[in-house]
Design a protein around this motif. Structure first.
Motif, PDB file in Angstrom:
ATOM      1  N   GLN A 138       0.817  -1.206   0.000  1.00 58.91           N
ATOM      2  CA  GLN A 138       0.000   0.000   0.000  1.00 58.91           C
ATOM      3  C   GLN A 138       0.858   1.266   0.000  1.00 58.91           C
ATOM      4  OE1 GLN A 138      -3.344   0.189  -0.319  1.00 58.91           O
ATOM      5  NE2 GLN A 138      -3.218  -2.015  -0.672  1.00 58.91           N
ATOM      6  N   ILE A 139       1.973   1.239   0.702  1.00 56.68           N
ATOM      7  CA  ILE A 139       2.846   2.419   0.727  1.00 56.68           C
ATOM      8  C   ILE A 139       3.469   2.652  -0.641  1.00 56.68           C
ATOM      9  CG2 ILE A 139       5.007   3.297   1.680  1.00 56.68           C
ATOM     10  CD1 ILE A 139       4.238   1.977   4.326  1.00 56.68           C
ATOM     11  N   VAL A 140       3.885   1.564  -1.322  1.00 59.43           N
ATOM     12  CA  VAL A 140       4.454   1.710  -2.667  1.00 59.43           C
ATOM     13  C   VAL A 140       3.425   2.277  -3.637  1.00 59.43           C
ATOM     14  CG1 VAL A 140       5.355   0.410  -4.625  1.00 59.43           C
ATOM     15  CG2 VAL A 140       6.232  -0.039  -2.332  1.00 59.43           C
ATOM     16  N   GLU A 141       2.195   1.777  -3.549  1.00 57.80           N
ATOM     17  CA  GLU A 141       1.145   2.300  -4.426  1.00 57.80           C
ATOM     18  C   GLU A 141       0.859   3.774  -4.141  1.00 57.80           C
ATOM     19  OE1 GLU A 141      -2.276  -0.130  -4.108  1.00 57.80           O
ATOM     20  OE2 GLU A 141      -1.327  -1.906  -4.992  1.00 57.80           O
ATOM     21  N   MET A 142       0.868   4.154  -2.861  1.00 54.42           N
ATOM     22  CA  MET A 142       0.627   5.561  -2.522  1.00 54.42           C
ATOM     23  C   MET A 142       1.767   6.448  -3.017  1.00 54.42           C
ATOM     24  SD  MET A 142      -0.938   5.218   1.338  1.00 54.42           S
ATOM     25  CE  MET A 142      -0.897   6.969   1.554  1.00 54.42           C
ATOM     26  N   VAL A 143       3.006   5.977  -2.894  1.00 54.40           N
ATOM     27  CA  VAL A 143       4.143   6.783  -3.361  1.00 54.40           C
ATOM     28  C   VAL A 143       4.122   6.923  -4.874  1.00 54.40           C
ATOM     29  CG1 VAL A 143       6.656   6.839  -3.521  1.00 54.40           C
ATOM     30  CG2 VAL A 143       5.567   6.258  -1.354  1.00 54.40           C
ATOM     31  N   GLU A 144       3.800   5.839  -5.578  1.00 53.14           N
ATOM     32  CA  GLU A 144       3.751   5.908  -7.040  1.00 53.14           C
ATOM     33  C   GLU A 144       2.608   6.791  -7.535  1.00 53.14           C
ATOM     34  OE1 GLU A 144       3.488   1.917  -8.367  1.00 53.14           O
ATOM     35  OE2 GLU A 144       5.629   1.470  -8.027  1.00 53.14           O
ATOM     36  N   GLY A 145       1.511   6.779  -6.845  1.00 51.67           N
ATOM     37  CA  GLY A 145       0.380   7.588  -7.284  1.00 51.67           C
ATOM     38  C   GLY A 145       0.333   8.977  -6.698  1.00 51.67           C
ATOM     39  N   PHE A 146       1.322   9.337  -5.855  1.00 54.73           N
ATOM     40  CA  PHE A 146       1.299  10.661  -5.238  1.00 54.73           C
ATOM     41  C   PHE A 146       1.411  11.798  -6.251  1.00 54.73           C
ATOM     42  CE2 PHE A 146       3.473  14.229  -3.157  1.00 54.73           C
ATOM     43  CZ  PHE A 146       2.545  14.513  -2.167  1.00 54.73           C
ATOM     44  N   PRO A 147       2.295  11.729  -7.284  1.00 54.04           N
ATOM     45  CA  PRO A 147       2.311  12.826  -8.275  1.00 54.04           C
ATOM     46  C   PRO A 147       0.982  13.024  -8.987  1.00 54.04           C
ATOM     47  CG  PRO A 147       4.301  11.509  -8.454  1.00 54.04           C
ATOM     48  CD  PRO A 147       3.391  10.771  -7.536  1.00 54.04           C
ATOM     49  N   HIS A 148       0.299  11.935  -9.293  1.00 51.50           N
ATOM     50  CA  HIS A 148      -1.006  12.051  -9.945  1.00 51.50           C
ATOM     51  C   HIS A 148      -2.020  12.728  -9.029  1.00 51.50           C
ATOM     52  CE1 HIS A 148      -4.435  11.137 -12.463  1.00 51.50           C
ATOM     53  NE2 HIS A 148      -4.995  10.495 -11.436  1.00 51.50           N
ATOM     54  N   TYR A 149      -2.024  12.316  -7.736  1.00 51.95           N
ATOM     55  CA  TYR A 149      -2.927  12.960  -6.774  1.00 51.95           C
ATOM     56  C   TYR A 149      -2.595  14.444  -6.623  1.00 51.95           C
ATOM     57  CZ  TYR A 149      -4.082   8.169  -5.422  1.00 51.95           C
ATOM     58  OH  TYR A 149      -4.481   6.860  -5.427  1.00 51.95           O
ATOM     59  N   LEU A 150      -1.312  14.775  -6.604  1.00 52.38           N
ATOM     60  CA  LEU A 150      -0.906  16.167  -6.443  1.00 52.38           C
ATOM     61  C   LEU A 150      -1.303  17.003  -7.660  1.00 52.38           C
ATOM     62  CD1 LEU A 150       0.558  18.203  -4.656  1.00 52.38           C
ATOM     63  CD2 LEU A 150       2.708  17.530  -5.746  1.00 52.38           C
ATOM     64  N   ASP A 151      -1.164  16.444  -8.858  1.00 52.03           N
ATOM     65  CA  ASP A 151      -1.568  17.168 -10.071  1.00 52.03           C
ATOM     66  C   ASP A 151      -3.071  17.422 -10.087  1.00 52.03           C
ATOM     67  OD1 ASP A 151       0.996  17.330 -11.032  1.00 52.03           O
ATOM     68  OD2 ASP A 151       0.861  15.452 -12.173  1.00 52.03           O
ATOM     69  N   SER A 152      -3.853  16.435  -9.660  1.00 48.77           N
ATOM     70  CA  SER A 152      -5.303  16.631  -9.630  1.00 48.77           C
ATOM     71  C   SER A 152      -5.699  17.699  -8.621  1.00 48.77           C
ATOM     72  CB  SER A 152      -6.001  15.305  -9.308  1.00 48.77           C
ATOM     73  OG  SER A 152      -5.600  14.832  -8.029  1.00 48.77           O
ATOM     74  N   VAL A 153      -5.018  17.730  -7.481  1.00 49.94           N
ATOM     75  CA  VAL A 153      -5.328  18.748  -6.467  1.00 49.94           C
ATOM     76  C   VAL A 153      -4.944  20.138  -6.981  1.00 49.94           C
ATOM     77  CG1 VAL A 153      -4.729  19.575  -4.159  1.00 49.94           C
ATOM     78  CG2 VAL A 153      -5.151  17.153  -4.529  1.00 49.94           C
ATOM     79  N   ILE A 154      -3.794  20.246  -7.626  1.00 55.98           N
ATOM     80  CA  ILE A 154      -3.353  21.550  -8.146  1.00 55.98           C
ATOM     81  C   ILE A 154      -4.290  22.025  -9.254  1.00 55.98           C
ATOM     82  CG2 ILE A 154      -1.498  22.697  -9.410  1.00 55.98           C
ATOM     83  CD1 ILE A 154       0.480  20.997  -7.856  1.00 55.98           C
ATOM     84  N   ASP A 155      -4.744  21.126 -10.098  1.00 56.16           N
ATOM     85  CA  ASP A 155      -5.669  21.507 -11.162  1.00 56.16           C
ATOM     86  C   ASP A 155      -6.997  21.993 -10.599  1.00 56.16           C
ATOM     87  OD1 ASP A 155      -3.775  20.873 -13.031  1.00 56.16           O
ATOM     88  OD2 ASP A 155      -4.541  18.823 -13.366  1.00 56.16           O
ATOM     89  N   SER A 156      -7.483  21.328  -9.573  1.00 56.65           N
ATOM     90  CA  SER A 156      -8.745  21.771  -8.957  1.00 56.65           C
ATOM     91  C   SER A 156      -8.580  23.132  -8.297  1.00 56.65           C
ATOM     92  CB  SER A 156      -9.216  20.730  -7.943  1.00 56.65           C
ATOM     93  OG  SER A 156      -8.279  20.598  -6.891  1.00 56.65           O
ATOM     94  N   ILE A 157      -7.423  23.394  -7.684  1.00 58.23           N
ATOM     95  CA  ILE A 157      -7.185  24.696  -7.062  1.00 58.23           C
ATOM     96  C   ILE A 157      -7.094  25.791  -8.135  1.00 58.23           C
ATOM     97  CG2 ILE A 157      -5.509  26.050  -5.742  1.00 58.23           C
ATOM     98  CD1 ILE A 157      -4.844  23.539  -4.169  1.00 58.23           C
ATOM     99  N   ASN A 158      -6.418  25.484  -9.243  1.00 60.78           N
ATOM    100  CA  ASN A 158      -6.307  26.482 -10.315  1.00 60.78           C
ATOM    101  C   ASN A 158      -7.668  26.799 -10.928  1.00 60.78           C
ATOM    102  OD1 ASN A 158      -3.515  26.717 -10.024  1.00 60.78           O
ATOM    103  ND2 ASN A 158      -3.097  25.059 -11.468  1.00 60.78           N
TER     104      ASN A 158
END
Length: 411
Positions: A138-158
């Motif tokens: 689960q930690i590996v999956e979270m680390v690998e998907g963290f950039p995608h989650y961060l991009d989605s959050v930044i796009d929603s904020i923009n």
């Protein structure tokens, strides 16, 4: 006439009324003065002298205070060792029935105890391996998907605030920030503390295992050594208390292990039906944590499956939560009374109070050993408390239902 009157007013001495000598003898070694102004009497000197028992009493009090301070200091220094010995004693009582059965079939007690510890070690290592693989995945999956989650959050904020944030700019600002440098420095210094904590935990486990092995392997010899210093009337009482403690502790762990097995199987079936990953490890986690961690074990055990089910489907998390609540009610009112009625028959209020008291005294260790300790004490006292039959009035007052009393209505 004046001289004659002055002479006659003087006290008479032994020679006659006309003698001018005083009535009391005058000591030539002291100055003239009233009788009470000279050297103190013999009785006053004896009363002012220090009693002979006072120095010995002061020394005894000081010695007692010193012994108390020394004992208090030694107890605080050895409290960790005493707690480890207490845990080892209850572990030895838990495996005592199995070791005695294998010893009755001709196996040596040392070998039987070693086999029991080997089984516990293999089961614990397997559980930790499954849980570690689950968490690592689960930690590996979270680390690998963290950039995608961060991009989605930044796009929603923009889109919401009409800003022009970029993930690369945020990463560079974080890498150059003083906060990250301080955090890295604190983490580097905290590695030593974590290493010391891990080494301390390993040493504590080794100490508990060593003492519990000796308590279980040399149980009969330990009982003989303890009874040899007691009178014959007290030896039977000690042996009876020991047997009650073995029965209650073993029965408590047996019933908890059986309920953990049933709980794990039930949750495993649910998780497989919902398609939640790592269903075997989650089932073992729920079974062990919910049964062997009192009070909060159920909520702690159900949090991890709910979280992983939420990553699959939010509705699955709600299904798991509902199943956990329903199964807990089934366990409390149907399963647990039937399994523990013959082993650990404690009222729920007494069990809860014992867990709270054990937690306040010894922390998590007290919470684990509180119920078997109270069950042992209750069984031991129940064997010596004399009970009487209820009278007819007491029987009728406790058995008949209460009638409702109707109050008159006031107009």
């Amino acid at each position: 006439m004046a001289a004659t009157d002055e002479t006659n007013d003087r006290p008479e001495g032994p020679q006659g009324a006309g003698n001018a000598t005083p009535a009391w003898p005058v000591d030539p070694g002291r100055s003239a003065g009233p009788p009470g102004g000279g050297r103190p009497a013999a009785g006053g000197a004896g009363a002012a002298r220090m009693p002979q028992w006072l120095p010995r009493a002061v020394v005894l009090v000081l010695a007692l205070v010193a012994c108390f301070q020394l004992g208090s200091w030694a107890f605080h220094q050895l409290i960790g060792l005493l707690i480890n010995i207490l845990i080892a004693f209850f572990l030895a009582l838990a495996i005592e029935p199995a070791v005695s059965r294998m010893a009755a079939r001709g196996m040596r007690r040392g070998l039987a105890t070693f086999l029991m510890f080997l089984g516990v070690f293999v089961a614990s290592a397997g559980f930790l391996t499954l849980l570690g693989s689950m968490l690592a995945g689960q930690i590996v999956e979270m680390v690998e998907g963290f950039p995608h989650y961060l991009d989605s959050v930044i796009d929603s904020i923009n889109r919401t605030f009409h800003t022009e944030l970029s993930r690369l700019e945020i990463q560079e600002s974080l890498l150059r920030s003083d906060w990250l440098r301080k955090y890295v420095q604190n983490s580097a210094t905290g590695v030593l503390d974590v290493s010391a904590t891990v080494l301390g935990a390993l040493f504590k486990l080794l100490t508990i295992g060593l003492f519990s092995f000796y308590f279980a392997a040399d149980g009969p010899r330990l009982r003989r050594a303890l009874c040899s210093v007691l009178p014959p009337a007290k030896q039977a009482e000690v042996l009876r208390a020991w047997e009650i403690a073995v029965t209650k502790t073993g029965g408590y762990l047996y019933s908890r292990g059986l309920m953990a097995l049933i709980s794990g199987i039930a949750h495993y079936i649910l998780l497989v039906i919902l398609g939640v990953p790592y269903a075997p490890a989650l089932a073992v986690w729920v079974g062990l944590v919910s049964q062997f961690i009192p009070t909060i074990g159920t909520y702690l055990a159900g949090a991890l499956p709910i979280l992983l089910a939420f990553t699959v489907n939010p509705w699955y998390a709600l299904y798991v939560l509902g199943f956990v609540v329903i199964y807990q009610q089934f366990e409390n009112y149907v399963l647990q009374p039937k399994l523990t009625s013959k082993t650990v028959d404690i009222h729920p209020a007494v069990a809860f109070g014992s867990v709270v008291a054990g937690t306040a005294l010894l922390g998590a260790v007290g919470a684990l050993i509180a119920i078997p300790a109270v069950a042992t004490l209750q069984a031991f006292l129940g064997a010596y408390v004399k009970r009487y039959e209820l009278t007819r009035d007491a029987e009728t007052s406790t058995s008949r239902p209460r009638r409702r009393v109707r109050l008159p209505r006031f107009r």
